[in-house]
Write a protein that holds these residues in place. Sequence first.
Motif, PDB file in Angstrom:
ATOM      1  N   ALA A 265       0.830  -1.211   0.000  1.00 40.54           N
ATOM      2  CA  ALA A 265       0.000   0.000   0.000  1.00 40.54           C
ATOM      3  C   ALA A 265       0.865   1.263   0.000  1.00 40.54           C
ATOM      4  CB  ALA A 265      -0.929  -0.010   1.214  1.00 40.54           C
ATOM      5  N   LYS A 266       2.149   1.108   0.395  1.00 37.77           N
ATOM      6  CA  LYS A 266       3.032   2.290   0.467  1.00 37.77           C
ATOM      7  C   LYS A 266       3.966   2.385  -0.738  1.00 37.77           C
ATOM      8  CE  LYS A 266       3.053   2.182   5.482  1.00 37.77           C
ATOM      9  NZ  LYS A 266       3.584   1.163   6.392  1.00 37.77           N
TER      10      LYS A 266
ATOM     11  N   VAL B  90      -4.579   2.518   0.175  1.00 37.34           N
ATOM     12  CA  VAL B  90      -3.363   2.986  -0.505  1.00 37.34           C
ATOM     13  C   VAL B  90      -2.876   4.240   0.216  1.00 37.34           C
ATOM     14  CG1 VAL B  90      -2.453   3.924  -2.674  1.00 37.34           C
ATOM     15  CG2 VAL B  90      -4.131   2.057  -2.722  1.00 37.34           C
TER      16      VAL B  90
ATOM     17  N   HIS C 214      -7.289   3.278 -11.675  1.00 29.37           N
ATOM     18  CA  HIS C 214      -6.465   3.109 -10.472  1.00 29.37           C
ATOM     19  C   HIS C 214      -5.652   1.813 -10.515  1.00 29.37           C
ATOM     20  CE1 HIS C 214      -8.344   6.532  -8.667  1.00 29.37           C
ATOM     21  NE2 HIS C 214      -9.555   6.007  -8.783  1.00 29.37           N
TER      22      HIS C 214
ATOM     23  N   ASN D 249      -4.982   0.000  -7.725  1.00 29.50           N
ATOM     24  CA  ASN D 249      -5.157  -0.731  -6.456  1.00 29.50           C
ATOM     25  C   ASN D 249      -5.421  -2.237  -6.550  1.00 29.50           C
ATOM     26  OD1 ASN D 249      -7.658   0.300  -7.500  1.00 29.50           O
ATOM     27  ND2 ASN D 249      -8.651  -0.332  -5.617  1.00 29.50           N
TER      28      ASN D 249
ATOM     29  N   ALA E 163      -0.727   5.997  -7.662  1.00 29.67           N
ATOM     30  CA  ALA E 163      -0.907   5.600  -6.262  1.00 29.67           C
ATOM     31  C   ALA E 163      -1.370   6.803  -5.438  1.00 29.67           C
ATOM     32  CB  ALA E 163       0.393   5.026  -5.709  1.00 29.67           C
TER      33      ALA E 163
ATOM     34  N   SER F  27      -4.950   7.479  -6.132  1.00 24.72           N
ATOM     35  CA  SER F  27      -5.925   6.522  -5.595  1.00 24.72           C
ATOM     36  C   SER F  27      -5.843   6.437  -4.068  1.00 24.72           C
ATOM     37  CB  SER F  27      -5.698   5.140  -6.203  1.00 24.72           C
ATOM     38  OG  SER F  27      -4.439   4.638  -5.819  1.00 24.72           O
ATOM     39  N   GLN F  28      -5.152   7.395  -3.472  1.00 29.49           N
ATOM     40  CA  GLN F  28      -4.989   7.448  -2.014  1.00 29.49           C
ATOM     41  C   GLN F  28      -6.318   7.222  -1.295  1.00 29.49           C
ATOM     42  OE1 GLN F  28      -1.980   7.890  -0.763  1.00 29.49           O
ATOM     43  NE2 GLN F  28      -1.872   9.453   0.779  1.00 29.49           N
TER      44      GLN F  28
ATOM     45  N   VAL G 109      -6.478  -1.626  -1.178  1.00 28.90           N
ATOM     46  CA  VAL G 109      -5.759  -2.559  -2.054  1.00 28.90           C
ATOM     47  C   VAL G 109      -6.662  -3.769  -2.282  1.00 28.90           C
ATOM     48  CG1 VAL G 109      -3.730  -4.062  -2.223  1.00 28.90           C
ATOM     49  CG2 VAL G 109      -3.503  -1.767  -1.225  1.00 28.90           C
TER      50      VAL G 109
END
Lengths: 164, 107, 246
Positions: C77-78, C132, C183, C185, C231, C234-235, C239
């Motif tokens: 996610a990071k 995310v 996105h 994700n 990324a 899509s914060q 995920v």
Amino acid sequence: MKIRQPYPARRSVLKSIAGGLLLPAASPVLAQIPTVRPPLEQLVPVMKQITNGAPVRESRVKLDIPHLAENGHLVPLTVTVESPMTAADYVSTLYLLSEKNPRPIIAKISLSPEAGRAALTTRIRLAGAQHVVALAQMSDGSFWAASADVIVTETACLDASDIT
Amino acid sequence: MSVARLLVPPRAKRGELVEIRIAIQHPMETGFRMDNMGKVIPKNTVSNLVCRYNGTEVFRAEMGSGIAANPYLQFYIVARESGAVEFSWIDDRGEKGSASAVITVTA
Amino acid sequence: MTASALAAEPKRPEPLKSGIDFSGAEVRALQQDDFSSPAMLWITRGEKLWNEPAGKSEKSCAGCHQDARASMKGVSAKYPKVDPGTARLTNIEGRINQCRERNQQTAPLRYESDELLALTAYVGMQSRGVPVNVVIDPQNQRNFRRGADIFYTRMGQMNLACTHCHDRNFGRKLLNDTISQGHGNPYPVYRLEWQTMGSLHRRLRACFFGVRAELPPAGSQDLLDLELFLAWRSQGLIVETPGVRK
């Protein structure tokens, strides 16, 4: 006045050749879409080969498949056949047939009474909108079938980036 | 390396209907595709798959190019005795695969 | 690239929606079923590879990182992230290959190979359900700007930018497809059209092909920078790895 049809009606074709497979009526929505695809007739030779000319009856077989498939590469389907699945009376073979794929026999499944329930779920490929037929042969040699009309849509963002 | 996933309930009552699921990683090559050089990729599908329950064949699938890539099958068997549910399959290139699971049947 | 040269100031779509919300019933059913999703075959393989010793070190991933279910939770996610050693932006694929070369002492896996997809998906799945969360800081600011620049710049024979489909027209139809917000994700995803698993970079290349632009290679700086921008964009979406898409 008689309305001219581009193809012989599917019912009459199968009735005469395969010996009386009555197809379920198309859904009202699908009935409004003019059919430009070839009739189910295309499947008759392969069905005749499997049944050896024996009659094929409608009912007992249920075919669950989406009317509108999102992608022809993977279309989920479930076939269920009414049968006690005992040693004396069971579904011995299940055929999945495609009207328009280059190879009409999608799969041939052999079952035994040990299955307990005559049901199969799998995923098939369909080369365009067409009919799919599930044909079941019982242990007494009789044939039963169901057919479904599937529209397969094409993708807008076709990937030809060829990475592999 | 080919991968398969098999789902068989670990426990069942005698006479109970149990659902069996299997998924196999396989391209199910149709024989109608071409590679980047325009050469036909030969047909290669999992042509024959057999399921045996305690040694007895209970299910067989003969599959062609009309079955989707990474074939998935779901069907039933009746739990009679404790034992193995064994799958074996072969593709057009002669490559074999297998998977098995044990089911414990109680009264 | 400076901020003033951007065609638009970076913005997130509103409301933020995952591609699964634009997908049909069959695709949603496949993604939701952890047994029957075809993507799970790659997870099974990824789990095997995670525990398999490799290279001269004869160490497996698990040898250092132990159980991925604990150690890899929230990691993807990071990503992408700037690697402190090389000061370069790295995605999960790059991080896995870096580990193989440096620590396991073996050859990197080919981008888009089943092995790299399997490991990437297996690591990614440990963050399933985690939002995310990339932070834009002085280390990755330049990458972010370049990624945004690619996103907002018209390209190819179609003369379209990513933003034209995925900001201005999401939810609308392109032939029978519903345009998503674009996105990253759910990646890697099992795409029905591919009939296999594929990386985000493969999907991005397909988009570049769609607008008839030159295709940047998978793993290239352009696609890494774009991955970072996506990324950021899509914060907050969760995920979904391993996803399924049409």
